[in-house]
Enzyme design. Sequence first.
Site, short mmCIF file in Angstrom:
data_model
loop_
_atom_site.label_atom_id
_atom_site.label_comp_id
_atom_site.label_asym_id
_atom_site.label_seq_id
_atom_site.Cartn_x
_atom_site.Cartn_y
_atom_site.Cartn_z
N TYR A 1 96.95 -1.21 62.18
CA TYR A 1 97.05 -2.73 63.52
C TYR A 1 98.27 -1.35 64.60
O TYR A 1 99.05 -1.36 64.36
CB TYR A 1 97.61 -3.21 63.24
CG TYR A 1 97.44 -4.81 63.79
CD1 TYR A 1 96.94 -5.00 63.86
CD2 TYR A 1 98.53 -5.22 63.72
CE1 TYR A 1 97.21 -6.67 65.41
CE2 TYR A 1 99.57 -6.39 64.52
CZ TYR A 1 98.93 -6.73 65.67
OH TYR A 1 98.78 -7.79 66.16
N ASP B 1 102.77 5.18 65.13
CA ASP B 1 103.49 3.65 65.00
C ASP B 1 104.04 3.92 63.58
O ASP B 1 103.04 3.36 62.18
CB ASP B 1 101.93 2.97 65.09
CG ASP B 1 102.75 1.32 64.64
OD1 ASP B 1 103.42 0.99 64.51
OD2 ASP B 1 101.28 0.75 65.54
N LYS C 1 110.19 -4.28 62.85
CA LYS C 1 110.57 -4.95 61.52
C LYS C 1 111.76 -4.46 61.10
O LYS C 1 113.31 -5.24 61.79
CB LYS C 1 109.80 -3.84 61.21
CG LYS C 1 108.36 -4.26 61.30
CD LYS C 1 107.70 -5.82 61.34
CE LYS C 1 106.01 -5.84 61.04
NZ LYS C 1 106.02 -7.13 61.36
#
Length: 429
Positions: A143, A238, A266
């Site tokens: 994702y 990613d 994050k």
Amino acid sequence: MIQKSKELFERAQRSIPGGVNSPVRAFKSVGGTPIFIKKAKGAYLYDEDGNQYIDFIASWGPMILGHAHDAVVKAIQEKAVFSTSYGAPTELEIEMAELIISMVPNVDMVRMVSSGTEACMSALRLARGYTGKNKFIKFEGCYHGHADPFLVKAGSGLATFNIQTVPGVTGGVSNDTLTCAYSDLDAVKKLVAENKNEIAAIIIEPVAGNMGCILPKPGFIEGLRKICDEEKIVLIFDEVMTGFRLSAGGAQQTLNLKADLVTYGKVIGGGMPVGAFGGKKEIMQHIAPLGNVYQAGTLSGNPIAMIAGYTTLKILKDDPNIYKELEAKTIYLKEGLNKVFAASGMPFIINQFGSMISIHFSDHAVTDFATAASANNALFNKYFHAMLNRGIYLPPSAFESWFLNNALSYDDLDSTIKATADSIAEIYP
């Protein structure tokens, strides 16, 4: 008792689609009513009914030091009195970029954005602009945010809701997205051969966190690096989840691998909405205003987000033992859970790397999206609620990694292991 959470969820559904501002929070996959959080401190969440939970989500990763860390809170408070946003450059943005570059190997320049989705979307646009090619390869179950190109065979969120195709994503966009199974190097070679000189980028979670915690097979990413070098394809890591979590230098440092571009989110924001993408100067100088690949953001680099992220990263850089402590705690938890599950006789797999861990009720290894999806996820849902009832807050989806924070004590871990034993006795007698 979660009476107030139930009332708030009913109220929320009248004004917010599904009652939540991010789908997985709705508990639709696991069933039941989502818990509404009032506050958090250290390793603990407190809901609106006053219940305390040991937290294994850590806001989906960023609270690596624990919630409301004193130094981070103090830094935000001190910065906020000067204004929460300027829409103009600040010295702090330079200091943040310099700190990131000092911690991460193979990154020469950094552009700050406001989310992981924005970082991945911008990195892909940059790769296309740099190479002059349009297609890209992603992996099933990975994702990369909810930008249109990435919502093809994406991971956790879509899998949780069993969404196979996303309305609003055009066929033209989908046609430029090439997909194959995680760790399947032969499939990548086949796609590259079939789309010769058309592929701008390969994007991958170097350690996947959206189908559980899944490591690539040995040699897989090294193989991707070789293909990208030979075919002039941009390799994008990613690291929205793994960046500054697996180590100070993220997956690039931990796995000793080099990407051309890296995306972050994050941990980089210390709990504030922040993202970034960075990489080689040769590529990054194509971003406006240096180059013609346009990317902009009104709140990019805003001072509150920058000081939260800067303070968090500085703590991690100055005390590398935090990573050793986190991994030791995660291994301790894994070993304790292993003993409990093994004694029960139930089929299970525990995947763990650094401070990321996931449990799959399966009798076979979980190495990609297909094997994650074939696990007994209905049993996971029962386990989730049994643990929640015992004050343990897990990700409300079988497709998500757990994230440990360093405020967790060994007593907390022992409590979690005991709660698992009690939960298994309840759901798998």
